[in-house]
Scaffold this motif. Structure first.
Motif, PDB file in Angstrom:
ATOM      1  N   ASN A  58      -9.262  12.258   2.952  1.00 48.77           N
ATOM      2  CA  ASN A  58      -8.028  12.206   3.929  1.00 48.77           C
ATOM      3  C   ASN A  58      -7.979  10.875   4.751  1.00 48.77           C
ATOM      4  O   ASN A  58      -6.891  10.371   5.112  1.00 48.77           O
ATOM      5  CB  ASN A  58      -7.786  13.517   4.585  1.00 48.77           C
ATOM      6  CG  ASN A  58      -7.297  14.717   3.663  1.00 48.77           C
ATOM      7  OD1 ASN A  58      -6.743  14.390   2.563  1.00 48.77           O
ATOM      8  ND2 ASN A  58      -7.709  15.880   3.804  1.00 48.77           N
ATOM      9  N   ASP A  59      -9.191  10.768   5.488  1.00 43.65           N
ATOM     10  CA  ASP A  59      -9.470   9.705   6.483  1.00 43.65           C
ATOM     11  C   ASP A  59     -10.637   9.108   6.150  1.00 43.65           C
ATOM     12  O   ASP A  59     -11.681   9.467   6.604  1.00 43.65           O
ATOM     13  CB  ASP A  59      -9.168  10.362   7.841  1.00 43.65           C
ATOM     14  CG  ASP A  59      -9.454   9.370   8.773  1.00 43.65           C
ATOM     15  OD1 ASP A  59      -9.357   8.110   8.560  1.00 43.65           O
ATOM     16  OD2 ASP A  59      -9.579   9.533   9.962  1.00 43.65           O
ATOM     17  N   THR A  94      -3.914   2.581  -4.190  1.00 42.18           N
ATOM     18  CA  THR A  94      -3.345   3.888  -5.027  1.00 42.18           C
ATOM     19  C   THR A  94      -3.797   5.308  -4.436  1.00 42.18           C
ATOM     20  O   THR A  94      -3.771   6.350  -4.984  1.00 42.18           O
ATOM     21  CB  THR A  94      -3.613   3.714  -6.617  1.00 42.18           C
ATOM     22  OG1 THR A  94      -5.238   3.671  -6.711  1.00 42.18           O
ATOM     23  CG2 THR A  94      -2.995   2.526  -7.033  1.00 42.18           C
ATOM     24  N   ASP A  95      -4.527   5.265  -3.329  1.00 45.74           N
ATOM     25  CA  ASP A  95      -5.057   6.409  -2.603  1.00 45.74           C
ATOM     26  C   ASP A  95      -5.892   7.153  -3.522  1.00 45.74           C
ATOM     27  O   ASP A  95      -5.913   8.369  -3.680  1.00 45.74           O
ATOM     28  CB  ASP A  95      -3.747   7.429  -2.199  1.00 45.74           C
ATOM     29  CG  ASP A  95      -4.105   8.262  -0.992  1.00 45.74           C
ATOM     30  OD1 ASP A  95      -5.196   8.069  -0.318  1.00 45.74           O
ATOM     31  OD2 ASP A  95      -3.844   9.272  -1.095  1.00 45.74           O
ATOM     32  N   ARG A  96      -6.802   6.600  -4.020  1.00 48.27           N
ATOM     33  CA  ARG A  96      -7.784   7.147  -5.097  1.00 48.27           C
ATOM     34  C   ARG A  96      -9.341   7.387  -4.285  1.00 48.27           C
ATOM     35  O   ARG A  96     -10.181   7.620  -5.060  1.00 48.27           O
ATOM     36  CB  ARG A  96      -8.160   6.399  -6.269  1.00 48.27           C
ATOM     37  CG  ARG A  96      -6.900   5.989  -7.155  1.00 48.27           C
ATOM     38  CD  ARG A  96      -6.543   6.962  -8.280  1.00 48.27           C
ATOM     39  NE  ARG A  96      -5.051   6.856  -8.554  1.00 48.27           N
ATOM     40  CZ  ARG A  96      -5.151   5.782  -9.651  1.00 48.27           C
ATOM     41  NH1 ARG A  96      -6.046   4.923  -9.976  1.00 48.27           N
ATOM     42  NH2 ARG A  96      -3.701   5.582  -9.881  1.00 48.27           N
ATOM     43  N   SER A 115       1.490   3.692  -2.064  1.00 47.85           N
ATOM     44  CA  SER A 115       0.938   5.261  -2.405  1.00 47.85           C
ATOM     45  C   SER A 115      -0.027   5.760  -1.368  1.00 47.85           C
ATOM     46  O   SER A 115      -0.242   6.747  -1.825  1.00 47.85           O
ATOM     47  CB  SER A 115       0.723   5.078  -4.046  1.00 47.85           C
ATOM     48  OG  SER A 115      -0.256   4.012  -4.179  1.00 47.85           O
ATOM     49  N   ALA A 116      -0.498   4.915  -0.866  1.00 44.49           N
ATOM     50  CA  ALA A 116      -1.668   5.325  -0.029  1.00 44.49           C
ATOM     51  C   ALA A 116      -1.069   6.080   1.218  1.00 44.49           C
ATOM     52  O   ALA A 116      -0.085   5.710   1.926  1.00 44.49           O
ATOM     53  CB  ALA A 116      -2.447   4.150   0.737  1.00 44.49           C
ATOM     54  N   LYS A 117      -1.455   7.209   1.725  1.00 38.16           N
ATOM     55  CA  LYS A 117      -1.154   8.254   2.766  1.00 38.16           C
ATOM     56  C   LYS A 117      -1.131   7.298   4.127  1.00 38.16           C
ATOM     57  O   LYS A 117      -0.359   7.502   5.011  1.00 38.16           O
ATOM     58  CB  LYS A 117      -2.054   9.399   2.756  1.00 38.16           C
ATOM     59  CG  LYS A 117      -2.110  10.469   1.437  1.00 38.16           C
ATOM     60  CD  LYS A 117      -3.117  11.415   1.801  1.00 38.16           C
ATOM     61  CE  LYS A 117      -3.140  12.110   0.437  1.00 38.16           C
ATOM     62  NZ  LYS A 117      -4.280  13.326   0.409  1.00 38.16           N
ATOM     63  N   ARG A 118      -2.310   6.566   4.168  1.00 42.64           N
ATOM     64  CA  ARG A 118      -2.323   5.982   5.511  1.00 42.64           C
ATOM     65  C   ARG A 118      -3.246   4.585   5.161  1.00 42.64           C
ATOM     66  O   ARG A 118      -4.242   4.602   4.476  1.00 42.64           O
ATOM     67  CB  ARG A 118      -3.324   6.571   6.565  1.00 42.64           C
ATOM     68  CG  ARG A 118      -3.707   5.957   7.802  1.00 42.64           C
ATOM     69  CD  ARG A 118      -4.303   7.364   8.602  1.00 42.64           C
ATOM     70  NE  ARG A 118      -5.272   6.631   9.855  1.00 42.64           N
ATOM     71  CZ  ARG A 118      -6.496   6.082   9.865  1.00 42.64           C
ATOM     72  NH1 ARG A 118      -6.902   6.036   8.576  1.00 42.64           N
ATOM     73  NH2 ARG A 118      -6.835   5.473  10.722  1.00 42.64           N
ATOM     74  N   PHE A 160       0.817  -1.176   0.155  1.00 37.86           N
ATOM     75  CA  PHE A 160      -0.144  -0.071  -0.063  1.00 37.86           C
ATOM     76  C   PHE A 160       1.058   1.209   0.038  1.00 37.86           C
ATOM     77  O   PHE A 160       0.647   2.339   0.617  1.00 37.86           O
ATOM     78  CB  PHE A 160      -0.796   0.022   1.258  1.00 37.86           C
ATOM     79  CG  PHE A 160      -2.010  -0.938   1.013  1.00 37.86           C
ATOM     80  CD1 PHE A 160      -3.317  -0.369   0.777  1.00 37.86           C
ATOM     81  CD2 PHE A 160      -1.902  -2.445   1.145  1.00 37.86           C
ATOM     82  CE1 PHE A 160      -4.467  -1.536   0.795  1.00 37.86           C
ATOM     83  CE2 PHE A 160      -2.838  -3.170   0.982  1.00 37.86           C
ATOM     84  CZ  PHE A 160      -4.246  -2.906   1.056  1.00 37.86           C
ATOM     85  N   ILE A 219      -7.929   1.766  -3.229  1.00 39.89           N
ATOM     86  CA  ILE A 219      -7.300   2.021  -1.698  1.00 39.89           C
ATOM     87  C   ILE A 219      -5.547   2.004  -1.849  1.00 39.89           C
ATOM     88  O   ILE A 219      -5.101   3.045  -1.215  1.00 39.89           O
ATOM     89  CB  ILE A 219      -7.765   0.966  -0.816  1.00 39.89           C
ATOM     90  CG1 ILE A 219      -9.252   1.072  -0.527  1.00 39.89           C
ATOM     91  CG2 ILE A 219      -7.110   1.071   0.750  1.00 39.89           C
ATOM     92  CD1 ILE A 219      -9.925  -0.043   0.406  1.00 39.89           C
TER      93      ILE A 219
END
Length: 318
Positions: free
Chosen positions: A300-301, A294-296, A37-40, A35, A292
């Motif tokens: 933010n949360d 690729t943070d698409r 590239s996902a911020k969290r 994961f 998820i």
């Protein structure tokens, strides 16, 4: 309008013929490498519809629609056009009811799905390059033969059947903040999003389509049903060129946004599901996990995230 009572009635109708599929807490297996590239990494809860009878959520909607037919219409048999999974659902419904069945498939249907359907010993016809072509043939056959045509996504009874997933999921994991749902023609997300919002208006719902078949993404952007000039994705069960006004309306009212993912991103997600969790899925069923990874999701949360793993298969595994 589809009301909460319609989803509850569908659940009662189909419950003897469906499995209550489990919810799997997957967060402990999500690592920064997969994961990256996902911020969290969110808390992930997977609704395993790949374990449903016939291997896909499609059995729910097909059964609900078939059970709603009157005896005379039902006795003539069932027919449909499918990318594979809906066809298996209609076959299951026909066998449960003891009536004939005919399935139309486009030629872009993955070979394992064609073989799986033909192994059922039913009448299977390969017609047209994409689902839309096969669908026209199925509707023509229904008119000529008197068979009941069961649409894979543009039927309120089918949508109500698919929405029973949301009723189950929000009982099994009541504290979810976000639902992530793959989109083909839109029947699954129409049902899940509508039922979820009726139960909990504050819940966030995010749809996911392939970049090569952004049918609902383009339709919502235009605020009307858009027909794509072509589709280009290996996730063929997510690849109709056109949805319907019913689905566009329900999705527009109940879905927060649609994310787009590539075939390569779905492939990576499917490999993670198999190698880390031992869950074998078709490429289409990995779309939500791909969004998820690729943070698409566009938030933010996302909080506690429920993802519908919609169908089994091996074409997602490399």
């Amino acid at each position: 309008m589809i009301e909460l009572q319609d989803f509850r009635a569908a659940r009662r109708a189909i419950s003897d013929h469906m499995r209550l599929t489990p919810v799997y807490a997957a967060s402990n297996f999500a690592d920064n490498m997969a994961f990256g590239s996902a911020k969290r990494i969110p808390e992930l809860f997977l609704k395993l519809e790949n374990m449903q009878v016939t291997g896909s959520f499609k059995a729910r909607g097909a059964m609900n629609a078939a059970l709603a037919l009157d005896d005379a219409k039902r006795s003539m048999g069932l027919c449909t056009a499918s990318g594979g999974n809906h066809g298996m659902g209609v076959i299951h419904a026909a066998r449960t009811l003891g009536v004939p069945v005919k399935i139309f498939l486009p030629t872009n249907t993955p070979k394992p799905k064609i073989e799986k359907l033909r192994a059922q010993g039913v009448d299977v016809a390969l017609i047209g390059a994409v689902w839309d072509d096969a669908n026209r043939a199925a509707m023509d056959h229904a008119r000529e033969s008197g068979m009941a045509y069961i649409h894979p996504f543009a039927d309120p009874r089918v949508i109500a059947g698919q929405g029973t997933i949301a009723l189950e999921l929000l009982e099994q994991q009541p504290d979810l903040d976000t639902l992530v749902v793959a989109i083909g023609g839109g029947g699954l997300i129409s049902g899940v999003a509508t039922a979820a919002r009726l139960l909990r208006p504050s819940i966030r719902v995010i749809g996911v389509e392939p970049t090569g078949a952004a049918t609902l993404f383009e339709s919502l952007k235009a605020n009307e049903v858009v027909t794509l000039p072509s589709v280009n994705t290996a996730a063929t069960s997510l690849a109709p060129r056109q949805s319907s006004a019913l689905n566009v309306d329900l999705i527009g009212k109940n879905v927060d946004r649609i994310a787009l993912v590539s075939d390569e991103e779905m492939q990576k997600a499917a490999n993670w599901l198999w190698k880390d969790l031992g869950i074998a899925v078709e490429l289409s069923a990995a779309a939500g996990i791909a969004a998820i990874m690729t943070d698409r999701l566009g938030v933010n949360d996302p909080g506690r995230v429920g993802v519908i793993i919609c169908g089994t298969g091996t074409d997602g595994i490399k």
